[in-house]
Scaffold this motif. Structure first.
Motif, PDB file in Angstrom:
ATOM      1  N   TRP A   1      -7.840  33.341  48.641  1.00 13.01           N
ATOM      2  CA  TRP A   1      -8.217  32.244  47.690  1.00 13.01           C
ATOM      3  C   TRP A   1      -8.379  32.647  46.482  1.00 13.01           C
ATOM      4  CZ3 TRP A   1     -10.984  33.450  51.950  1.00 13.01           C
ATOM      5  CH2 TRP A   1     -12.546  33.697  51.685  1.00 13.01           C
ATOM      6  N   PRO A   2      -8.924  33.944  46.094  1.00 18.04           N
ATOM      7  CA  PRO A   2      -9.072  34.273  44.656  1.00 18.04           C
ATOM      8  C   PRO A   2      -7.853  34.766  44.052  1.00 18.04           C
ATOM      9  CG  PRO A   2     -10.818  35.576  46.015  1.00 18.04           C
ATOM     10  CD  PRO A   2      -9.829  34.677  47.002  1.00 18.04           C
ATOM     11  N   SER A   3      -6.866  35.157  44.956  1.00 15.39           N
ATOM     12  CA  SER A   3      -5.571  35.636  44.388  1.00 15.39           C
ATOM     13  C   SER A   3      -4.301  34.709  44.590  1.00 15.39           C
ATOM     14  CB  SER A   3      -5.222  37.087  44.864  1.00 15.39           C
ATOM     15  OG  SER A   3      -6.275  37.842  45.011  1.00 15.39           O
ATOM     16  N   LEU A   4      -4.870  33.346  44.988  1.00  8.11           N
ATOM     17  CA  LEU A   4      -3.769  32.590  45.676  1.00  8.11           C
ATOM     18  C   LEU A   4      -2.841  32.244  44.329  1.00  8.11           C
ATOM     19  CD1 LEU A   4      -2.464  30.964  47.931  1.00  8.11           C
ATOM     20  CD2 LEU A   4      -3.922  29.242  47.593  1.00  8.11           C
ATOM     21  N   ARG A   5      -3.413  31.768  43.270  1.00 12.76           N
ATOM     22  CA  ARG A   5      -2.402  31.245  41.902  1.00 12.76           C
ATOM     23  C   ARG A   5      -1.684  32.629  41.336  1.00 12.76           C
ATOM     24  NH1 ARG A   5      -3.455  27.182  44.107  1.00 12.76           N
ATOM     25  NH2 ARG A   5      -4.761  25.527  43.330  1.00 12.76           N
ATOM     26  N   GLY A   6      -2.240  33.610  41.832  1.00 14.64           N
ATOM     27  CA  GLY A   6      -1.412  34.671  41.104  1.00 14.64           C
ATOM     28  C   GLY A   6      -0.012  35.056  42.189  1.00 14.64           C
ATOM     29  N   VAL A   7      -0.255  34.940  43.242  1.00 16.48           N
ATOM     30  CA  VAL A   7       1.278  35.027  44.099  1.00 16.48           C
ATOM     31  C   VAL A   7       1.802  33.471  44.148  1.00 16.48           C
ATOM     32  CG1 VAL A   7       0.194  36.853  45.256  1.00 16.48           C
ATOM     33  CG2 VAL A   7      -0.205  34.850  46.150  1.00 16.48           C
ATOM     34  N   LEU A   8       1.319  32.441  44.094  1.00 11.38           N
ATOM     35  CA  LEU A   8       2.022  31.197  44.081  1.00 11.38           C
ATOM     36  C   LEU A   8       1.528  30.458  42.731  1.00 11.38           C
ATOM     37  CD1 LEU A   8       1.391  30.349  47.940  1.00 11.38           C
ATOM     38  CD2 LEU A   8       3.599  30.696  46.748  1.00 11.38           C
ATOM     39  N   PRO A   9       1.985  30.598  41.791  1.00  7.81           N
ATOM     40  CA  PRO A   9       1.500  29.921  40.646  1.00  7.81           C
ATOM     41  C   PRO A   9       2.185  28.516  40.449  1.00  7.81           C
ATOM     42  CG  PRO A   9       2.955  31.721  40.025  1.00  7.81           C
ATOM     43  CD  PRO A   9       2.800  31.964  41.466  1.00  7.81           C
ATOM     44  N   PRO A  10       1.767  27.666  39.730  1.00  6.21           N
ATOM     45  CA  PRO A  10       2.043  26.382  39.757  1.00  6.21           C
ATOM     46  C   PRO A  10       3.713  26.286  38.875  1.00  6.21           C
ATOM     47  CG  PRO A  10       0.484  26.283  38.230  1.00  6.21           C
ATOM     48  CD  PRO A  10       0.398  27.731  39.003  1.00  6.21           C
ATOM     49  N   ASP A  11       4.572  25.593  39.386  1.00  6.91           N
ATOM     50  CA  ASP A  11       6.016  25.342  38.897  1.00  6.91           C
ATOM     51  C   ASP A  11       6.940  26.492  38.524  1.00  6.91           C
ATOM     52  OD1 ASP A  11       4.811  22.764  38.558  1.00  6.91           O
ATOM     53  OD2 ASP A  11       3.838  23.161  36.906  1.00  6.91           O
ATOM     54  N   VAL A  12       6.404  27.551  37.748  1.00  6.58           N
ATOM     55  CA  VAL A  12       7.330  28.696  37.477  1.00  6.58           C
ATOM     56  C   VAL A  12       6.417  29.965  37.803  1.00  6.58           C
ATOM     57  CG1 VAL A  12       8.228  29.924  35.360  1.00  6.58           C
ATOM     58  CG2 VAL A  12       8.038  27.535  35.271  1.00  6.58           C
ATOM     59  N   PRO A  13       7.403  30.874  38.638  1.00  6.60           N
ATOM     60  CA  PRO A  13       6.791  32.005  39.032  1.00  6.60           C
ATOM     61  C   PRO A  13       6.245  33.140  37.889  1.00  6.60           C
ATOM     62  CG  PRO A  13       9.081  31.646  39.896  1.00  6.60           C
ATOM     63  CD  PRO A  13       8.952  30.686  38.737  1.00  6.60           C
ATOM     64  N   THR A  14       5.478  33.815  38.303  1.00  3.43           N
ATOM     65  CA  THR A  14       4.867  34.980  37.460  1.00  3.43           C
ATOM     66  C   THR A  14       6.164  36.084  37.153  1.00  3.43           C
ATOM     67  OG1 THR A  14       2.707  34.575  38.264  1.00  3.43           O
ATOM     68  CG2 THR A  14       3.352  36.653  37.011  1.00  3.43           C
ATOM     69  N   ARG A  15       6.450  36.386  36.130  1.00  2.83           N
ATOM     70  CA  ARG A  15       7.607  37.057  35.674  1.00  2.83           C
ATOM     71  C   ARG A  15       7.145  38.388  34.933  1.00  2.83           C
ATOM     72  NH1 ARG A  15      10.571  32.644  32.977  1.00  2.83           N
ATOM     73  NH2 ARG A  15       8.334  32.172  32.881  1.00  2.83           N
TER      74      ARG A  15
END
Length: 345
Positions: free
Chosen positions: A28-42
């Protein structure tokens, strides 16, 4: 429902230490990093590599390092977003400018990554792939697919340069990247670009694909350019005058991970390309093109190369009011389609 997730620092240190001792990590502390909202982390950044900068440095490399010490004398076009040490242009694309001087021979080897060569300048060089000797002419696309023996030689009098495009970052990430050295190949008489020289007609019977997964290894620029000009003349209202390099027997992309295309811009044309999931590489074959990627604008002169991240719109403008511009494109479309993540926004 949207809510703030717990941080790693919120957990007691002794609990975090206990998890680490068992090779466990809380998600859970890293969830938004690997599954960000709407647009992938690039990590891929819009990047421009001018050929007028690369060429003298590449020729200097030819003076400093003999081919015997280099095997493949290449300057890697590295994307700063990934870190220069990673030697990649995007998540799945590697780019390199390779130099071969008159009389040199780059010895035969084969490797797991797929590769193509887009010839940038010079005459007299050749690449032998799986026994098929492919002449290198400016603008030609030459395949060296996974597992096939290939070597390069030069019988001319001037330096020859080409752009290497490989799916090396992906294959390396999968821990499947390696090469095997070999000896000089015996050249076979068959040449795929002759057997499949005209669209719509193929050797009979079609169903006999024999042992070749890649029946065509050299795609002459003269043929691709003529196809673009014919398409533009036949469909004057068509905005994107583009052709895809395909396997002539199956109609699929010519290689299985990266896609390759040629694009023509009419004189003075401005062409918006929609945001798509794969990253895109653009290489100027003829003319001058202004490339806008989000807030950045590059001017591509002949032999210049640039890269744009995925999920980003691109606008191309032919700077000439009376001459067409021609570009080579490479992207990650086949990979995204196979994974089911390809999308246009």
């Amino acid at each position: 429902m949207s809510h703030e997730l717990g941080r790693l620092e919120d957990l007691p240190q002794d609990y975090r230490d206990e998890l680490a001792s068992h090779n466990l990590v809380p998600l859970w502390p890293s969830l938004r990093g690997v599954l960000p909202p709407d647009v992938p982390t690039r990590q891929t950044r819009a990047t421009h590599w001018p050929y007028q900068t690369i060429r003298p440095l590449l020729l200097k490399a030819g003076e400093l390092t003999p081919i015997e010490k280099a095997e493949r004398r290449v300057l890697v076009l590295a994307n700063p977003g990934h870190g220069l040490e990673r030697m990649q242009a995007s998540a799945a694309i590697y780019l390199g400018m390779q130099l071969l001087l008159p009389g040199e021979w780059a010895p035969s080897h084969r490797h797991t990554p797929n590769a193509v060569r887009m010839v940038v300048e010079g005459t007299g060089a050749w690449s032998t792939v799986d026994g098929e000797k492919c002449e290198m002419v400016r603008g030609d696309l030459i395949l060296t697919p996974t597992g096939l023996w290939h070597e390069h030689g030069h019988d001319g009098t001037e330096p020859v340069v080409w752009l290497d495009v490989l799916d090396l970052p992906l294959v390396h990430y999968m821990e499947a990247s390696y090469h095997v050295n070999g000896g000089r190949q015996t050249v076979k008489p068959q040449r795929g670009e002759r057997a499949y020289a005209r669209g719509g007609v193929v050797p009979s019977p079609v169903f006999q694909r024999a042992h070749k997964a890649y029946p065509m290894l050299r795609y002459p620029w003269a043929d691709a350019r003529a196809a673009l000009e014919s398409l533009a003349a036949d469909q004057p209202a068509l905005d994107a005058v583009q052709v895809t390099y395909t396997n002539p027997e199956t109609g699929a992309h010519c290689e299985n991970i990266l896609g390759f295309y040629a694009l023509m811009l009419r004189p003075g044309q401005t062409l918006p390309l929609p945001a798509r999931s794969p990253a895109t590489v653009l290489h100027q074959i003829e003319g001058d093109t202004e490339v806008q990627v989000e807030a950045q604008t590059f001017t591509l002169a002949e032999a210049d190369t640039c890269c744009a991240p995925g999920y980003t719109a691109i606008t191309l403008k032919n700077r000439s009011p009376d001459q067409p511009a021609f570009l080579f494109m490479a992207d990650e479309t086949p990979l995204h389609q196979k994974l089911g993540v390809y999308e246009i926004r």
